[in-house]
Design a protein around this motif. Sequence first.
Motif, PDB file in Angstrom:
ATOM      1  N   LYS A  93      59.942   9.727   6.032  1.00 21.22           N
ATOM      2  CA  LYS A  93      60.497  11.082   6.109  1.00 21.22           C
ATOM      3  C   LYS A  93      60.416  11.808   4.771  1.00 21.22           C
ATOM      4  N   THR A  94      60.707  11.098   3.680  1.00 23.01           N
ATOM      5  CA  THR A  94      60.615  11.716   2.356  1.00 23.01           C
ATOM      6  C   THR A  94      59.938  10.752   1.391  1.00 23.01           C
ATOM      7  N   ASN A 149      77.082   8.517   2.420  1.00 19.55           N
ATOM      8  CA  ASN A 149      76.657   9.669   1.604  1.00 19.55           C
ATOM      9  C   ASN A 149      77.805  10.586   1.183  1.00 19.55           C
ATOM     10  N   ASP A 199      73.643  16.047   1.995  1.00 14.66           N
ATOM     11  CA  ASP A 199      74.260  16.893   3.012  1.00 14.66           C
ATOM     12  C   ASP A 199      73.270  17.369   4.066  1.00 14.66           C
ATOM     13  N   ASP A 200      72.070  16.788   4.075  1.00 16.55           N
ATOM     14  CA  ASP A 200      71.066  17.085   5.103  1.00 16.55           C
ATOM     15  C   ASP A 200      70.747  18.573   5.211  1.00 16.55           C
ATOM     16  N   ASP A 201      70.710  19.249   4.047  1.00 17.61           N
ATOM     17  CA  ASP A 201      70.352  20.667   4.076  1.00 17.61           C
ATOM     18  C   ASP A 201      68.905  20.905   3.652  1.00 17.61           C
ATOM     19  N   GLU A 260      62.276   6.344   3.467  1.00 13.90           N
ATOM     20  CA  GLU A 260      62.121   7.021   2.188  1.00 13.90           C
ATOM     21  C   GLU A 260      61.421   6.094   1.211  1.00 13.90           C
ATOM     22  N   LYS A 272      68.313  12.218  -3.414  1.00 10.13           N
ATOM     23  CA  LYS A 272      68.813  11.892  -2.078  1.00 10.13           C
ATOM     24  C   LYS A 272      69.506  13.109  -1.492  1.00 10.13           C
ATOM     25  N   ASP A 273      69.096  13.493  -0.296  1.00 11.20           N
ATOM     26  CA  ASP A 273      69.688  14.653   0.370  1.00 11.20           C
ATOM     27  C   ASP A 273      71.010  14.225   1.012  1.00 11.20           C
TER      28      ASP A 273
END
Length: 306
Positions: free
Chosen positions: A70-71, A219, A168-170, A49, A165-166
């Motif tokens: 990735k991001t 997280n 919960d990986d949604d 990231e 920051k994601d």
Amino acid sequence: MIRIFSILFLLFCCHVFWNCEAFAETIRLPDELLTVGDESFLGDLSIDEVILPEGTDRIGKKAFAYSGLKTITIPDSVSSIGQDAFLGVDGITIYCSANSFARRFADEFGLSWIDISPYSSVIEKYRTAYLSGNANNDYYNESYAYKNGISSYIGYSAHVGYCYKDLDDDGIPELIIAGIDTRSFSKQELFDLYTLRDNMLVKLAVSHFRLRYYLESDNTILFVGSGGAAYNQWAVQRVNRNELIPEEAIFTYYDPNTQHYGYYYQEGYTKYEPDEDSIEIDENSFNIKRNEYESNTYIPPLIMIA
């Protein structure tokens, strides 16, 4: 002279680039860096990231080509992205505003992007609070905070920053706002935590003096609450779409009827007193668990708000 100045400025940018902050595979480029140079991260598979600070105006050619990115957070100030900047990067997602150059670039080259502009209203509230006089004027900032629904901790930090920051990986990044160089407190509290649902803001958490939130290294969110001397709680919660789901907690409770002061562990949601799901534990086990929670807290690299 102009050419010499340009060379010196380029060397300065290179210097601050190589001194960027990093946590694990997340990199926040320094605020002084206006340009991400050509091939800066070419082939770097260690990065996951990257956060570009406000004021960055250009991303160079092949800057992130064939990297592990990735991001990436790209501010509205970026007005130029070089050829093949993300060549060979599979599954990259760009965090940007819907009206930005980065969004138009993503559309042109078929890259995934997420609109983070709904978060701007929260960031502006903090920017206004920080710039309105003395940032460490505790009374003024606390008053402003309560009126505008932001954390009263703003009056106790030298500065305020944010990141996405994601948790919960949604696929939707959460907005994290936290203090920088917080005074009078042993750990770095999260000030506010927001997510998006159908492109609308959802507030997940806001810290105040008896209700404090921390980000854990896995997280999850650590909640620390106090109901006075009789009740104190440390609860691990996980972000799940638009809510925080309790996973486990430890708490203390004083029963005035029996005059018993106990230490308890419980999975899931806890009330303000023990129930049939609570397990009483000894003080040593309680302290071990509390230290485990508190030792895993951290603040990711932040973008300065003002």
